[in-house]
Enzyme design. Sequence first.
Site: not given
Length: 335
Positions: A115, A292, A262
Amino acid sequence: MYTSKITGLGSYVPENVVTNDDLSKVMDTNDAWIQERTGIKERRHIKKGDGNTTSVMGVKAAKIALERAALVPKDIDMIIFATLSPDMYFPGGGVQVQEALGMRTVPALDVRNQCSGFVYALSVADQFIKTGMYRHVLVIGSENHSGGLDFTTRGRGVSVIFGDGAGAAVVSRNETGNDGILSTHLHSEGKHKDELSLQGPSTQYWVPEIIEKNPQEDIPYYPYMNGTFVFKHAVVRFSEVIKEGLEANKLSVSDIDMLIPHQANLRISQYIQEKFKLPNDKVFNNIQKYGNTTAASIPIALTEAWELGKIKKGDLVVLAAFGSGFTWGSAIIRW
Ligand code: UT7
Protein backbone atom coordinates in the site's frame (compact mmCIF):
# COMPACT_ATOMS: atom_id res chain seq x y z
CA MET A 1 20.52 20.38 -6.52
CA TYR A 2 17.31 20.13 -8.56
CA THR A 3 13.76 19.58 -7.36
CA SER A 4 11.14 17.37 -8.99
CA LYS A 5 7.50 17.83 -9.87
CA ILE A 6 4.65 15.74 -11.20
CA THR A 7 4.09 16.78 -14.82
CA GLY A 8 1.55 14.16 -15.89
CA LEU A 9 -1.01 11.90 -14.23
CA GLY A 10 -3.06 9.01 -15.58
CA SER A 11 -5.19 6.16 -14.33
CA TYR A 12 -6.98 3.12 -15.65
CA VAL A 13 -9.52 0.77 -14.09
CA PRO A 14 -11.11 -2.28 -15.75
CA GLU A 15 -14.66 -1.78 -17.04
CA ASN A 16 -16.09 -4.66 -15.02
CA VAL A 17 -17.90 -3.22 -11.96
CA VAL A 18 -18.40 -5.62 -9.03
CA THR A 19 -20.93 -4.38 -6.48
CA ASN A 20 -21.29 -5.50 -2.89
CA ASP A 21 -24.47 -7.32 -3.91
CA ASP A 22 -22.47 -9.21 -6.57
CA LEU A 23 -20.08 -10.41 -3.85
CA SER A 24 -22.96 -11.43 -1.59
CA LYS A 25 -23.97 -13.93 -4.28
CA VAL A 26 -20.71 -15.86 -3.92
CA MET A 27 -19.94 -15.47 -0.19
CA ASP A 28 -21.72 -14.74 3.07
CA THR A 29 -21.48 -10.95 3.10
CA ASN A 30 -23.81 -8.04 2.52
CA ASP A 31 -23.84 -4.47 1.24
CA ALA A 32 -24.65 -3.01 4.68
CA TRP A 33 -21.63 -4.66 6.39
CA ILE A 34 -19.19 -3.67 3.66
CA GLN A 35 -20.39 -0.06 3.45
CA GLU A 36 -20.57 0.39 7.22
CA ARG A 37 -17.08 -1.04 7.90
CA THR A 38 -15.21 0.18 4.82
CA GLY A 39 -17.29 2.73 2.86
CA ILE A 40 -16.86 0.62 -0.29
CA LYS A 41 -19.86 0.40 -2.65
CA GLU A 42 -18.20 -1.25 -5.62
CA ARG A 43 -14.81 -2.10 -7.07
CA ARG A 44 -13.42 -3.07 -10.48
CA HIS A 45 -12.24 -6.59 -11.31
CA ILE A 46 -10.39 -7.71 -14.39
CA LYS A 47 -12.70 -9.93 -16.44
CA LYS A 48 -11.26 -13.04 -18.00
CA GLY A 49 -10.48 -12.26 -21.63
CA ASP A 50 -10.50 -8.46 -21.30
CA GLY A 51 -6.74 -8.43 -21.90
CA ASN A 52 -5.86 -6.70 -18.67
CA THR A 53 -3.00 -7.70 -16.40
CA THR A 54 -1.10 -5.69 -13.82
CA SER A 55 1.45 -4.52 -16.38
CA VAL A 56 -1.13 -3.94 -19.12
CA MET A 57 -3.17 -1.68 -16.83
CA GLY A 58 0.02 0.08 -15.78
CA VAL A 59 0.86 0.75 -19.42
CA LYS A 60 -2.64 2.16 -20.05
CA ALA A 61 -2.31 4.56 -17.11
CA ALA A 62 1.25 5.47 -18.15
CA LYS A 63 0.20 6.38 -21.70
CA ILE A 64 -2.29 8.92 -20.33
CA ALA A 65 0.28 10.35 -17.89
CA LEU A 66 2.86 10.67 -20.67
CA GLU A 67 0.43 12.44 -22.98
CA ARG A 68 -0.51 14.91 -20.25
CA ALA A 69 3.17 15.55 -19.57
CA ALA A 70 3.56 16.21 -23.32
CA LEU A 71 6.26 13.52 -23.47
CA VAL A 72 6.82 10.38 -25.51
CA PRO A 73 8.15 7.09 -24.09
CA LYS A 74 11.65 7.79 -25.43
CA ASP A 75 11.86 10.87 -23.17
CA ILE A 76 11.66 8.73 -20.03
CA ASP A 77 14.95 8.03 -18.22
CA MET A 78 13.70 5.50 -15.66
CA ILE A 79 10.64 3.37 -14.85
CA ILE A 80 9.59 2.60 -11.27
CA PHE A 81 6.82 0.02 -11.00
CA ALA A 82 5.07 -0.59 -7.68
CA THR A 83 2.83 -3.62 -7.18
CA LEU A 84 2.15 -6.53 -4.87
CA SER A 85 0.44 -8.46 -7.66
CA PRO A 86 2.90 -8.75 -10.54
CA ASP A 87 2.09 -10.68 -13.72
CA MET A 88 5.04 -12.96 -13.04
CA TYR A 89 7.00 -13.91 -9.95
CA PHE A 90 9.96 -12.51 -11.86
CA PRO A 91 10.85 -10.42 -13.79
CA GLY A 92 8.83 -7.52 -12.45
CA GLY A 93 6.40 -5.18 -14.16
CA GLY A 94 8.97 -2.49 -14.93
CA VAL A 95 10.56 -4.35 -17.83
CA GLN A 96 7.13 -5.19 -19.24
CA VAL A 97 6.36 -1.48 -19.38
CA GLN A 98 9.75 -0.81 -20.99
CA GLU A 99 8.91 -3.30 -23.74
CA ALA A 100 5.26 -2.37 -24.20
CA LEU A 101 6.03 1.33 -24.58
CA GLY A 102 9.06 0.75 -26.80
CA MET A 103 11.30 2.70 -24.47
CA ARG A 104 15.06 3.07 -24.54
CA THR A 105 17.00 0.55 -22.43
CA VAL A 106 16.38 2.67 -19.35
CA PRO A 107 16.48 1.21 -15.83
CA ALA A 108 13.28 -0.48 -14.68
CA LEU A 109 12.98 -0.70 -10.91
CA ASP A 110 10.31 -2.75 -9.17
CA VAL A 111 9.07 -1.61 -5.79
CA ARG A 112 7.57 -4.08 -3.29
CA ASN A 113 6.00 -1.93 -0.63
CA GLN A 114 2.35 -2.83 -1.04
CA CYS A 115 0.00 0.00 0.00
CA SER A 116 2.97 2.34 0.48
CA GLY A 117 4.42 1.31 -2.89
CA PHE A 118 3.51 4.49 -4.75
CA VAL A 119 4.87 6.81 -2.07
CA TYR A 120 8.08 4.75 -1.89
CA ALA A 121 8.35 4.83 -5.71
CA LEU A 122 7.72 8.57 -5.83
CA SER A 123 10.41 9.09 -3.24
CA VAL A 124 12.94 7.10 -5.30
CA ALA A 125 12.03 9.10 -8.41
CA ASP A 126 12.45 12.33 -6.45
CA GLN A 127 15.95 11.33 -5.27
CA PHE A 128 17.15 10.42 -8.79
CA ILE A 129 15.87 13.74 -10.13
CA LYS A 130 17.22 15.80 -7.22
CA THR A 131 20.75 14.55 -7.83
CA GLY A 132 20.51 15.46 -11.49
CA MET A 133 20.89 11.87 -12.66
CA TYR A 134 17.54 11.71 -14.48
CA ARG A 135 15.18 14.25 -16.01
CA HIS A 136 11.92 12.27 -16.38
CA VAL A 137 10.92 9.23 -14.30
CA LEU A 138 7.75 7.24 -14.96
CA VAL A 139 6.19 6.02 -11.69
CA ILE A 140 3.44 3.41 -11.87
CA GLY A 141 1.29 1.70 -9.23
CA SER A 142 -0.83 -1.16 -10.54
CA GLU A 143 -2.69 -4.09 -9.00
CA ASN A 144 -4.60 -7.15 -10.09
CA HIS A 145 -6.07 -8.26 -6.78
CA SER A 146 -9.03 -10.15 -8.16
CA GLY A 147 -6.71 -12.76 -9.67
CA GLY A 148 -5.56 -13.89 -6.23
CA LEU A 149 -8.31 -13.43 -3.67
CA ASP A 150 -10.34 -16.04 -1.82
CA PHE A 151 -13.93 -15.40 -2.90
CA THR A 152 -15.41 -17.94 -0.50
CA THR A 153 -16.83 -16.89 2.88
CA ARG A 154 -13.49 -17.84 4.45
CA GLY A 155 -11.82 -14.92 2.66
CA ARG A 156 -14.56 -12.33 3.12
CA GLY A 157 -12.62 -10.20 5.62
CA VAL A 158 -10.04 -9.49 2.91
CA SER A 159 -11.67 -10.09 -0.46
CA VAL A 160 -14.47 -7.52 -0.24
CA ILE A 161 -11.95 -4.73 0.28
CA PHE A 162 -9.56 -4.99 -2.64
CA GLY A 163 -9.98 -3.91 -6.25
CA ASP A 164 -8.00 -3.76 -9.50
CA GLY A 165 -6.59 -0.73 -11.30
CA ALA A 166 -3.55 1.36 -12.08
CA GLY A 167 -2.28 4.89 -11.75
CA ALA A 168 0.81 6.60 -13.11
CA ALA A 169 2.75 9.81 -12.69
CA VAL A 170 5.52 11.36 -14.73
CA VAL A 171 7.99 12.98 -12.34
CA SER A 172 10.21 15.55 -14.02
CA ARG A 173 13.09 17.84 -13.21
CA ASN A 174 11.65 21.11 -12.00
CA GLU A 175 12.99 23.82 -14.25
CA THR A 176 10.90 26.74 -13.11
CA GLY A 177 10.64 27.32 -9.38
CA ASN A 178 10.28 26.10 -5.85
CA ASP A 179 7.11 24.10 -6.39
CA GLY A 180 6.99 20.33 -6.79
CA ILE A 181 7.86 17.57 -4.34
CA LEU A 182 9.05 19.32 -1.17
CA SER A 183 9.93 16.15 0.73
CA THR A 184 9.11 12.49 1.19
CA HIS A 185 9.18 10.45 4.42
CA LEU A 186 9.39 6.67 4.51
CA HIS A 187 9.20 4.11 7.34
CA SER A 188 8.97 0.40 8.05
CA GLU A 189 8.42 -1.92 11.01
CA GLY A 190 9.02 -5.52 9.98
CA LYS A 191 7.98 -7.06 13.26
CA HIS A 192 4.38 -6.81 11.97
CA LYS A 193 5.17 -8.44 8.62
CA ASP A 194 2.80 -11.37 9.18
CA GLU A 195 -0.23 -9.25 10.06
CA LEU A 196 -0.97 -8.43 6.42
CA SER A 197 0.79 -10.85 4.17
CA LEU A 198 0.65 -13.39 1.37
CA GLN A 199 3.07 -16.17 2.28
CA GLY A 200 2.82 -18.46 -0.70
CA PRO A 201 3.77 -18.89 -3.47
CA SER A 202 7.24 -18.08 -2.25
CA THR A 203 10.46 -19.86 -1.50
CA GLN A 204 8.85 -21.03 1.76
CA TYR A 205 6.05 -22.76 -0.13
CA TRP A 206 7.93 -23.49 -3.27
CA VAL A 207 7.02 -25.27 -6.47
CA PRO A 208 6.98 -28.92 -5.25
CA GLU A 209 4.53 -27.99 -2.54
CA ILE A 210 2.22 -26.23 -4.99
CA ILE A 211 2.32 -28.98 -7.60
CA GLU A 212 2.54 -32.12 -5.47
CA LYS A 213 0.64 -31.29 -2.33
CA ASN A 214 -1.79 -28.68 -3.65
CA PRO A 215 -2.76 -28.31 -0.02
CA GLN A 216 -6.41 -28.34 0.90
CA GLU A 217 -5.63 -25.77 3.56
CA ASP A 218 -4.50 -23.41 0.83
CA ILE A 219 -4.56 -20.40 3.09
CA PRO A 220 -0.92 -19.39 2.41
CA TYR A 221 -1.90 -18.89 -1.21
CA TYR A 222 -4.39 -16.20 -0.27
CA PRO A 223 -3.65 -12.93 1.50
CA TYR A 224 -4.04 -12.87 5.28
CA MET A 225 -4.98 -9.70 7.11
CA ASN A 226 -5.42 -9.11 10.83
CA GLY A 227 -7.83 -6.28 10.00
CA THR A 228 -8.39 -4.78 13.46
CA PHE A 229 -4.66 -4.82 14.25
CA VAL A 230 -3.81 -3.21 10.92
CA PHE A 231 -6.54 -0.60 11.40
CA LYS A 232 -5.20 0.43 14.83
CA HIS A 233 -1.66 0.86 13.53
CA ALA A 234 -2.82 2.59 10.35
CA VAL A 235 -4.55 5.48 12.10
CA VAL A 236 -1.49 6.14 14.29
CA ARG A 237 1.09 5.92 11.50
CA PHE A 238 -0.95 7.97 9.01
CA SER A 239 -1.18 10.81 11.54
CA GLU A 240 2.51 10.59 12.49
CA VAL A 241 3.87 10.59 8.97
CA ILE A 242 1.64 13.46 7.80
CA LYS A 243 2.79 15.54 10.78
CA GLU A 244 6.42 14.55 10.15
CA GLY A 245 6.17 15.77 6.55
CA LEU A 246 4.51 19.04 7.49
CA GLU A 247 7.02 19.76 10.27
CA ALA A 248 9.97 19.04 7.97
CA ASN A 249 8.70 21.88 5.76
CA LYS A 250 7.71 24.17 8.65
CA LEU A 251 4.07 23.80 7.65
CA SER A 252 1.00 22.95 9.69
CA VAL A 253 -2.24 21.07 9.14
CA SER A 254 -4.02 24.32 8.28
CA ASP A 255 -1.69 24.69 5.27
CA ILE A 256 -3.03 21.50 3.64
CA ASP A 257 -5.15 22.17 0.55
CA MET A 258 -5.63 18.53 -0.37
CA LEU A 259 -4.90 15.35 1.57
CA ILE A 260 -4.92 12.19 -0.51
CA PRO A 261 -4.68 9.22 1.83
CA HIS A 262 -4.06 5.73 0.53
CA GLN A 263 -7.56 4.35 0.07
CA ALA A 264 -7.38 1.57 2.68
CA ASN A 265 -10.73 2.07 4.34
CA LEU A 266 -13.02 5.13 4.31
CA ARG A 267 -13.21 4.90 8.12
CA ILE A 268 -9.41 5.32 8.36
CA SER A 269 -9.54 8.41 6.10
CA GLN A 270 -12.42 9.85 8.11
CA TYR A 271 -10.57 9.25 11.37
CA ILE A 272 -7.55 11.19 10.07
CA GLN A 273 -9.79 13.94 8.70
CA GLU A 274 -11.52 14.36 12.06
CA LYS A 275 -8.26 14.22 13.99
CA PHE A 276 -6.77 16.98 11.82
CA LYS A 277 -10.10 18.84 11.67
CA LEU A 278 -9.93 19.07 7.88
CA PRO A 279 -13.07 20.06 5.96
CA ASN A 280 -14.55 17.65 3.41
CA ASP A 281 -13.15 19.53 0.44
CA LYS A 282 -9.57 19.05 1.68
CA VAL A 283 -9.60 15.26 1.80
CA PHE A 284 -10.13 13.21 -1.36
CA ASN A 285 -11.57 9.69 -1.22
CA ASN A 286 -12.74 7.42 -4.02
CA ILE A 287 -12.54 4.03 -2.27
CA GLN A 288 -16.35 3.96 -2.56
CA LYS A 289 -15.95 3.24 -6.32
CA TYR A 290 -12.72 1.28 -6.52
CA GLY A 291 -12.08 -0.43 -3.18
CA ASN A 292 -8.52 -0.61 -1.94
CA THR A 293 -6.17 -0.87 -4.93
CA THR A 294 -3.00 -0.80 -2.74
CA ALA A 295 -0.07 0.63 -4.77
CA ALA A 296 -2.51 2.03 -7.34
CA SER A 297 -4.82 3.78 -4.90
CA ILE A 298 -2.93 7.05 -4.43
CA PRO A 299 -2.16 7.64 -8.14
CA ILE A 300 -5.76 6.76 -9.08
CA ALA A 301 -7.11 9.16 -6.42
CA LEU A 302 -4.57 11.86 -7.26
CA THR A 303 -5.43 11.63 -10.96
CA GLU A 304 -9.16 11.80 -10.26
CA ALA A 305 -8.81 14.75 -7.88
CA TRP A 306 -6.72 16.57 -10.47
CA GLU A 307 -9.17 15.73 -13.30
CA LEU A 308 -12.03 17.11 -11.19
CA GLY A 309 -10.15 20.39 -10.75
CA LYS A 310 -9.74 19.84 -7.01
CA ILE A 311 -5.97 20.41 -7.19
CA LYS A 312 -4.80 23.79 -8.42
CA LYS A 313 -1.42 25.36 -9.01
CA GLY A 314 0.12 26.46 -5.72
CA ASP A 315 -1.92 24.01 -3.60
CA LEU A 316 -0.23 22.06 -0.83
CA VAL A 317 -0.98 18.42 -1.60
CA VAL A 318 -0.19 15.73 0.97
CA LEU A 319 -0.02 12.05 0.06
CA ALA A 320 0.08 9.48 2.87
CA ALA A 321 0.12 5.70 2.89
CA PHE A 322 0.25 2.79 5.29
CA GLY A 323 0.17 -0.93 4.70
CA SER A 324 1.69 -4.37 4.73
CA GLY A 325 5.21 -4.65 6.10
CA PHE A 326 4.27 -2.56 7.95
CA THR A 327 5.48 0.27 5.76
CA TRP A 328 4.24 3.83 5.64
CA GLY A 329 5.17 7.16 4.15
CA SER A 330 4.14 10.63 3.06
CA ALA A 331 4.93 13.08 0.30
CA ILE A 332 4.51 16.83 0.66
CA ILE A 333 3.95 18.51 -2.69
CA ARG A 334 3.52 22.16 -3.71
CA TRP A 335 1.48 21.81 -6.88
O1 UT7 B 1 -4.47 -1.17 2.74
C1 UT7 B 1 -3.67 -1.87 3.60
C2 UT7 B 1 -4.02 -1.64 4.99
N1 UT7 B 1 -5.25 -2.29 5.30
C3 UT7 B 1 -6.06 -1.71 6.15
O2 UT7 B 1 -5.80 -0.61 6.57
C4 UT7 B 1 -7.28 -2.47 6.59
C5 UT7 B 1 -7.55 -2.15 8.04
N2 UT7 B 1 -8.66 -2.92 8.59
C6 UT7 B 1 -9.93 -2.75 8.23
O3 UT7 B 1 -10.21 -1.99 7.31
C7 UT7 B 1 -10.99 -3.47 9.00
O4 UT7 B 1 -10.41 -4.13 10.08
C8 UT7 B 1 -11.81 -4.48 8.15
C9 UT7 B 1 -12.74 -3.73 7.22
C10 UT7 B 1 -10.90 -5.37 7.37
C11 UT7 B 1 -12.67 -5.36 9.03
O5 UT7 B 1 -13.51 -4.57 9.83
P1 UT7 B 1 -13.63 -4.85 11.39
O6 UT7 B 1 -14.60 -3.88 11.91
O7 UT7 B 1 -12.24 -4.82 11.99
O8 UT7 B 1 -14.29 -6.29 11.44
P2 UT7 B 1 -13.72 -7.64 12.09
O9 UT7 B 1 -12.61 -8.21 11.26
O10 UT7 B 1 -13.48 -7.40 13.54
O11 UT7 B 1 -14.96 -8.59 11.94
C12 UT7 B 1 -16.21 -8.31 12.61
C13 UT7 B 1 -17.21 -9.37 12.24
C14 UT7 B 1 -16.68 -10.80 12.39
O12 UT7 B 1 -17.75 -11.62 12.82
P3 UT7 B 1 -17.91 -12.01 14.38
O13 UT7 B 1 -16.65 -12.74 14.73
O14 UT7 B 1 -18.06 -10.70 15.09
O15 UT7 B 1 -19.13 -12.85 14.37
C15 UT7 B 1 -16.31 -11.19 10.98
O16 UT7 B 1 -16.37 -12.59 10.77
O17 UT7 B 1 -17.56 -9.24 10.86
C16 UT7 B 1 -17.37 -10.50 10.19
N3 UT7 B 1 -16.97 -10.23 8.82
C17 UT7 B 1 -17.86 -10.04 7.82
N4 UT7 B 1 -19.20 -10.06 7.78
C18 UT7 B 1 -19.77 -9.80 6.58
C19 UT7 B 1 -15.71 -10.09 8.32
N5 UT7 B 1 -15.77 -9.82 7.01
C20 UT7 B 1 -17.08 -9.77 6.67
C21 UT7 B 1 -17.75 -9.52 5.46
N6 UT7 B 1 -19.11 -9.55 5.47
N7 UT7 B 1 -17.12 -9.25 4.31
